[in-house]
Design a protein around this motif. Structure first.
Motif, mmCIF file in Angstrom:
data_model
loop_
_atom_site.group_PDB
_atom_site.id
_atom_site.type_symbol
_atom_site.label_atom_id
_atom_site.label_comp_id
_atom_site.label_asym_id
_atom_site.label_seq_id
_atom_site.Cartn_x
_atom_site.Cartn_y
_atom_site.Cartn_z
ATOM 1 N N ALA A 1 6.255 15.023 8.590
ATOM 2 C CA ALA A 1 6.170 14.215 9.806
ATOM 3 C C ALA A 1 7.306 13.205 9.815
ATOM 4 O O ALA A 1 7.866 12.844 8.777
ATOM 5 C CB ALA A 1 4.820 13.510 9.885
ATOM 6 N N PHE A 2 7.633 12.750 11.017
ATOM 7 C CA PHE A 2 8.719 11.786 11.228
ATOM 8 C C PHE A 2 8.108 10.601 11.946
ATOM 9 O O PHE A 2 7.576 10.731 13.051
ATOM 10 C CB PHE A 2 9.820 12.446 12.055
ATOM 11 C CG PHE A 2 11.005 11.574 12.338
ATOM 12 C CD1 PHE A 2 11.795 11.094 11.305
ATOM 13 C CD2 PHE A 2 11.344 11.242 13.640
ATOM 14 C CE1 PHE A 2 12.902 10.297 11.568
ATOM 15 C CE2 PHE A 2 12.444 10.443 13.913
ATOM 16 C CZ PHE A 2 13.223 9.972 12.871
ATOM 17 N N SER A 3 8.167 9.414 11.317
ATOM 18 C CA SER A 3 7.427 8.259 11.819
ATOM 19 C C SER A 3 8.312 7.295 12.606
ATOM 20 O O SER A 3 9.547 7.376 12.582
ATOM 21 C CB SER A 3 6.797 7.517 10.638
ATOM 22 O OG SER A 3 7.803 6.866 9.867
ATOM 23 N N GLN A 4 7.638 6.361 13.266
ATOM 24 C CA GLN A 4 8.356 5.308 13.978
ATOM 25 C C GLN A 4 9.208 4.485 13.008
ATOM 26 O O GLN A 4 10.333 4.084 13.328
ATOM 27 C CB GLN A 4 7.358 4.399 14.696
ATOM 28 C CG GLN A 4 8.001 3.339 15.573
ATOM 29 C CD GLN A 4 8.739 3.939 16.752
ATOM 30 O OE1 GLN A 4 8.143 4.542 17.615
ATOM 31 N NE2 GLN A 4 10.050 3.773 16.774
ATOM 32 N N LYS A 5 8.687 4.269 11.809
ATOM 33 C CA LYS A 5 9.454 3.560 10.782
ATOM 34 C C LYS A 5 10.704 4.335 10.406
ATOM 35 O O LYS A 5 11.766 3.752 10.173
ATOM 36 C CB LYS A 5 8.576 3.342 9.554
ATOM 37 C CG LYS A 5 9.279 2.659 8.395
ATOM 38 C CD LYS A 5 8.362 2.562 7.179
ATOM 39 C CE LYS A 5 9.106 2.017 5.968
ATOM 40 N NZ LYS A 5 8.253 2.011 4.753
ATOM 41 N N ASP A 6 10.600 5.671 10.357
ATOM 42 C CA ASP A 6 11.764 6.504 10.033
ATOM 43 C C ASP A 6 12.833 6.384 11.115
ATOM 44 O O ASP A 6 14.036 6.366 10.816
ATOM 45 C CB ASP A 6 11.348 7.965 9.883
ATOM 46 C CG ASP A 6 10.380 8.194 8.735
ATOM 47 O OD1 ASP A 6 10.389 7.384 7.791
ATOM 48 O OD2 ASP A 6 9.619 9.177 8.793
ATOM 49 N N ASP B 1 0.815 -1.206 0.000
ATOM 50 C CA ASP B 1 0.000 0.000 0.000
ATOM 51 C C ASP B 1 0.850 1.257 0.000
ATOM 52 O O ASP B 1 1.964 1.294 0.562
ATOM 53 C CB ASP B 1 -0.911 0.025 1.232
ATOM 54 C CG ASP B 1 -1.985 -1.050 1.167
ATOM 55 O OD1 ASP B 1 -2.354 -1.438 0.043
ATOM 56 O OD2 ASP B 1 -2.436 -1.497 2.236
ATOM 57 N N ALA B 2 0.313 2.310 -0.621
ATOM 58 C CA ALA B 2 0.931 3.629 -0.579
ATOM 59 C C ALA B 2 0.749 4.216 0.820
ATOM 60 O O ALA B 2 -0.097 3.756 1.597
ATOM 61 C CB ALA B 2 0.291 4.535 -1.626
ATOM 62 N N PRO B 3 1.568 5.229 1.191
ATOM 63 C CA PRO B 3 1.365 5.887 2.485
ATOM 64 C C PRO B 3 -0.078 6.368 2.636
ATOM 65 O O PRO B 3 -0.729 6.742 1.653
ATOM 66 C CB PRO B 3 2.350 7.070 2.438
ATOM 67 C CG PRO B 3 3.416 6.625 1.484
ATOM 68 C CD PRO B 3 2.710 5.792 0.454
ATOM 69 N N VAL B 4 -0.567 6.366 3.878
ATOM 70 C CA VAL B 4 -1.977 6.663 4.127
ATOM 71 C C VAL B 4 -2.379 8.055 3.684
ATOM 72 O O VAL B 4 -3.540 8.307 3.352
ATOM 73 C CB VAL B 4 -2.302 6.475 5.627
ATOM 74 C CG1 VAL B 4 -2.207 5.021 6.017
ATOM 75 C CG2 VAL B 4 -1.357 7.321 6.495
ATOM 76 N N ASP B 5 -1.410 8.996 3.655
ATOM 77 C CA ASP B 5 -1.740 10.367 3.274
ATOM 78 C C ASP B 5 -1.505 10.639 1.789
ATOM 79 O O ASP B 5 -1.526 11.777 1.353
ATOM 80 C CB ASP B 5 -0.940 11.370 4.116
ATOM 81 C CG ASP B 5 0.569 11.186 3.973
ATOM 82 O OD1 ASP B 5 0.990 10.172 3.371
ATOM 83 O OD2 ASP B 5 1.331 12.036 4.454
ATOM 84 N N ALA B 6 -1.287 9.586 1.002
ATOM 85 C CA ALA B 6 -0.951 9.784 -0.409
ATOM 86 C C ALA B 6 -2.173 10.059 -1.276
ATOM 87 O O ALA B 6 -2.056 10.587 -2.369
ATOM 88 C CB ALA B 6 -0.206 8.569 -0.949
ATOM 89 N N ASP C 1 -2.845 4.922 12.126
ATOM 90 C CA ASP C 1 -2.999 3.488 11.841
ATOM 91 C C ASP C 1 -1.654 2.827 11.553
ATOM 92 O O ASP C 1 -1.477 1.627 11.774
ATOM 93 C CB ASP C 1 -3.939 3.289 10.651
ATOM 94 C CG ASP C 1 -5.364 3.695 10.974
ATOM 95 O OD1 ASP C 1 -5.705 3.754 12.176
ATOM 96 O OD2 ASP C 1 -6.134 3.969 10.021
ATOM 97 N N ALA C 2 -0.698 3.630 11.032
ATOM 98 C CA ALA C 2 0.615 3.089 10.690
ATOM 99 C C ALA C 2 1.602 3.192 11.847
ATOM 100 O O ALA C 2 2.753 2.809 11.708
ATOM 101 C CB ALA C 2 1.168 3.826 9.470
#
Length: 547
Positions: free
Chosen positions: A429-434, A62-67, A417-418
């Motif tokens: 934004a800076f995510s947990q995955k980042d 899936d693409a990022p949720v905000d895409a 959700d991500a």
């Protein structure tokens, strides 16, 4: 067979059912940025599927949720019916590239010389003792050379007057290969999968554009450039020469090009003098290339007293250690996070990129944005600063978990959700995955440092100096590197940022050809430490991932 039509290029490709949009784009000659080479984790190959065409595509990642609902990742969208695809290319203007670097003093003794024969009214052009050819009239005043730093991400070039040693003009651009594969390992795989010709052709085309730009700025004809020095990592030199780098990616990591040699400029399509030549500096190993040997020359590493650590921080973290005259070198697969890739809002150091993050006395974050515009993303230097601030304030725990509880930034950490994200601005934004990507990159380099010191019988406190080289490294800050744990605390006050020593060292080799055998001797003294084959690396890597 199904047809994929690309807009706005208005090009089409017929592909087998089940092939990806990215595969169709490459067949059609449509450029879609995919720096992870289709692995599905950089999210840079977003495309739009207008209308009902989504029904003909099976999306595996899936693409990022905000895409947006009509956006998909081209690399993991498999086509089973005719579709029309709209490409979405990110505009990155005002790319910031560090061109200058520390260099030592040199005598002016270029490899290219000219002798005018008045009786015949012609000028002999010599490369050492070898005759390259004759030119009509007296052309001795027009003798030029070129130095190019072929970086994994950027290209930096300068035209030099070989009669005076003066740098006449320079130019820099993005390495077009990075749009297909961001790091060295991905590029090796791309070349092995049939992409060698594409990578070589696009690189040479861009180099020729740089040469034309620099020659025009210097008001000289490009065909009066007789020698080019190519500095870069081992993979980049192979690709520049049109040689398959696949052996670099598998044991025993065989080098076809070891450097310390010339190739013909015309053989690779380089647009300088027809009889021009290209000098490739000596490389140290499959993953410690001519950029490091040139950097060792520019910094005088082999002759520095005491213990000196030399680091080129980039997609391929290369390390060299001079310990009282003993030379060691190694490399770690740091990955592309430091270049802003594999980061959800990552971008190169262009207009709109957050390049500095600081905590103001009032507890607010101050963002330094290239071009003083609304932030569009974050580049590597801003990323290091951000992580350092979050670690210092407890918003990133030693484990790497984003933590808003009881910190200054509780209101800026959102649950999605991500997973958790830290909101820097409306768009960034800076995510947990980042956080995980930064952990992997900094952990690889820190583990390499620890094992290199261990091999030399040293500890972090034994270091007299730490030299940070490279275009990216020049924009970093000592405090951030220590705060995130990339450098040990004992490095405080000992760090110097040298800039692009790959280019400056290459220019030294261009101006004084006697340095070439001297550098070859230094390279032959280097002991290569194979971290991949070290049974303790995994343990050191896991420990180094902690903040």
């Amino acid at each position: 067979m199904v047809t994929v039509r690309f807009l706005p290029d208005n090009r089409s490709a017929s592909i087998e059912q089940g092939s990806t949009i990215l595969e169709a784009a490459r067949q059609a000659g449509v450029l879609i940025e995919a720096p992870c080479n289709g692995a599905g984790h950089c999210a840079k190959c977003l495309v739009r599927l207008p209308g009902d065409d989504l029904a003909n595509v099976v999306v595996h990642v899936d693409a990022p949720v905000d895409a947006g609902p009509d956006m998909v990742l081209a690399c993991h969208s498999h086509v089973f019916g005719d579709v029309t695809v709209e490409t979405v290319q990110r505009e990155e203007t005002g790319l910031q590239v560090q061109c200058a670097g520390q260099a030592g003093d040199v005598d002016l003794l270029p490899y290219i010389t000219k002798n005018y024969h008045a009786g015949a009214d012609r000028t002999a052009v010599l490369a050492g003792d070898r005759l390259l050819g004759f030119e009509q009239g007296d052309t001795t005043t027009a003798t030029y050379g070129l130095v190019v730093d072929i970086g994994t991400t950027t290209l930096v070039a300068a035209v030099v007057d070989l009669n005076s040693g003066a740098e006449l003009a320079g130019a820099s651009r993005l390495n077009p290969q990075s749009l297909h594969a961001q790091d060295v390992l991905s590029r090796i795989r791309f070349a092995a999968d049939g992409g060698l010709e594409v990578l070589h052709r696009e690189l040479i085309r861009e180099l020729n554009a740089i040469i034309a730009e620099a020659a025009s700025a210097a008001t000289i004809p490009a065909d009066r450039i007789y020698e080019a020095v190519f500095s870069g990592n081992t993979c980049m030199l192979h690709l520049a020469a049109g040689i398959d780098p696949a052996p670099l990616g598998r044991h025993p990591f065989t080098l076809v090009i070891r450097g310390g040699c010339h190739i013909g400029a015309s053989d690779i399509g380089l647009a300088i003098a027809p009889a021009g030549i290209v000098y490739l500096p000596p490389v140290i190993s499959a993953y410690v290339g001519a950029d490091i040997s040139a950097g060792m020359l520019a910094s005088g590493l082999a002759d520095l007293p005491g213990n000196t650590l030399f680091i080129d921080i980039g997609t391929n973290g290369e390390l060299a250690l001079a310990a009282d005259g003993v030379l060691l070198a190694s490399a770690t697969a740091a990955g592309p996070a430091f270049e802003g890739m594999n980061i959800s809002c990552g971008m190169r150091a262009a207009v709109g990129a957050i390049e500095r993050v600081e905590l103001a006395p009032d507890g607010e974050l101050e963002l330094g944005v290239i071009g003083a515009v609304e932030p569009a993303g974050i580049c590597g230097s801003g990323l290091m600063d951000l992580v350092a601030v979050l670690v210092e304030q407890g918003a990133i725990l030693p484990s790497g978990k984003l933590n808003g509880s009881g910190t200054l930034f509780a209101d800026l950490i959102e649950k999605t959700d991500a997973g958790s994200v830290f909101r820097l601005s409306r768009r960034v934004a800076f995510s947990q995955k980042d956080v995980r990507q930064v952990q992997l990159s900094k952990g690889a380099i820190r583990a390499g440092i620890e094992l290199l010191l261990e091999r030399a019988g040293l500890g972090p406190g034994d270091l007299d100096r730490v030299l940070i080289a490279g275009s990216f490294g020049y924009h970093l800050r000592e405090r951030s590197l220590i705060s995130i744990g990339l450098l040990p605390p004992e490095a405080e006050g000992k760090v110097a940022f040298l800039g692009n020593t790959s280019r400056s060292g290459g220019e030294m080799l261009l101006l004084d050809h006697r340095l070439r055998p001297q550098l070859q001797d230094v390279v032959e003294r280097v002991t290569v430490v194979d971290l991949a084959g070290d049974p303790t690396f995994e343990r050191a890597f896991m420990a180094a991932m902690k903040f």
